[in-house]
Design an enzyme around this catalytic site. Structure first.
Site, mmCIF file in Angstrom:
data_model
loop_
_atom_site.group_PDB
_atom_site.id
_atom_site.type_symbol
_atom_site.label_atom_id
_atom_site.label_comp_id
_atom_site.label_asym_id
_atom_site.label_seq_id
_atom_site.Cartn_x
_atom_site.Cartn_y
_atom_site.Cartn_z
ATOM 1 N N SER A 39 0.840 -1.194 0.000
ATOM 2 C CA SER A 39 0.000 0.000 0.000
ATOM 3 C C SER A 39 0.880 1.251 0.000
ATOM 4 C CB SER A 39 -0.956 -0.027 1.194
ATOM 5 O OG SER A 39 -2.000 0.898 1.029
ATOM 6 N N ASP A 183 -5.607 -2.707 -3.393
ATOM 7 C CA ASP A 183 -4.669 -2.438 -2.300
ATOM 8 C C ASP A 183 -3.960 -3.703 -1.800
ATOM 9 O OD1 ASP A 183 -3.505 -1.684 0.234
ATOM 10 O OD2 ASP A 183 -4.900 -0.006 0.305
#
Length: 306
Positions: A39, A183
């Site tokens: 991320s 993500d």
């Protein structure tokens, strides 16, 4: 001995991680062979691989909501002195009318990645001996994938960084190679085990959460806030699982593992990108790493004197 720096997900809290990384690279003079990020951590590995802490600091202390969102599904309001997020009904409705899969779009983040992680930076890393790896969640195949810069073209690597940062359904969904990607933190928020599997024998892991849960979340007021609470609940448990697995794997493979948590709760919503706060968090990260090192040295001296 192969040494790795691992950086977890955490959105705007990446600024704190940047401060920690600055101390480890510039003040402690640590040399790393491998950088693994998930991320927001994936956004950091390229600059850190080249030791360009100043360039990374400039990014994390200058971005705002417009730097990330091309269609922002949020409205930021102040309540009791704190910034909170509420739904932007018009923008969200516009996305649905246009048949998009998410509430918002983060195409501006994709442009930012291309502007800041240039092809020159990509080529410099390839010429060096270090490796930069990012995690992505393949929603189509229900698995986590890890993308090394050495296995990707420049444009592909930028895509994987973007996918790893995209907190769907609030940000864009990457469709690539017939699969949908999102993500990296959804599957692996703290990729310690991946660093071990790639041969690391010493790992510094920056974890953008407190070691012990320090907050009780307020009750959800609408569907958006409920969705945030659900996601935060799941990600907190993913993080704990990753760390537990990482510790067990480190013990099994005789790997030295150093963990750097945030000492306090920085924010309850890491999708708020506030330049002033992120500048403050960068300094806090640097100071935290320095104090942690000083405490370790003092404890070592006390043991020697005893």
């Amino acid at each position: 001995m192969k040494k790795a720096l691992v950086i977890s997900g955490g959105g705007s809290k990446g600024a704190f991680g940047g401060g920690v990384a600055q101390y480890l690279l510039k003040n402690k003079k640590n040399k790393y062979d491998l950088f693994v990020g998930s991320s927001t951590g994936s956004l950091m590995v390229s600059h850190l691989a080249l030791g360009d802490v100043d360039g990374l600091k400039r990014i994390y202390t200058s971005v705002n909501q417009r730097s990330i969102f091309s269609n922002n599904p949020f409205v930021i309001k102040k309540r009791h002195g704190e910034k909170v997020i509420t739904i932007n009904h018009l923008n969200t409705l516009w996305n649905f009318i246009n048949g998009r899969r998410t509430f918002g779009e983060s195409k501006n983040l994709r442009k930012l990645i291309k502007n800041e992680i240039t092809e020159e930076i990509y080529n410099q890393i390839l010429k060096s001996e270090v490796d930069a790896v990012v995690s992505v969640s393949n929603l189509s195949l229900n698995q986590v994938e890890y993308k090394s810069i050495r296995d990707c073209s420049y444009n592909d690597f930028c895509d994987w960084i973007w996918a790893s940062c995209n907190y769907v359904p609030f940000m864009s969904l990457l469709v690539k190679n017939g699969c949908q990607y999102a993500d990296g933190g959804f599957g692996c928020l703290v990729p310690v085990k991946q660093a071990i599997m790639r041969g690391a024998k010493e790992i510094d892991a920056i974890i953008l959460e407190t070691e012990v849960t320090q907050i009780n979340r307020m009750q959800a007021k609408n569907a958006f806030s409920l969705l945030f609470n659900v996601f935060d609940f799941m990600l907190e448990h993913v993080e704990r699982h990753n760390i537990t697995i990482g510790k067990l794997s480190a013990k099994h493979h005789d790997v030295k593992l150093n963990l750097y948590y945030t000492p306090t709760v920085l924010t309850t919503n890491s999708l708020i990108f506030d330049k002033k706060l992120m500048t403050k968090w960068w300094k806090a990260g640097f100071d935290y790493a320095k104090n942690k090192e000083d405490e370790t040295m003092n404890a070592f001296r006390a043991d020697v004197l005893d």
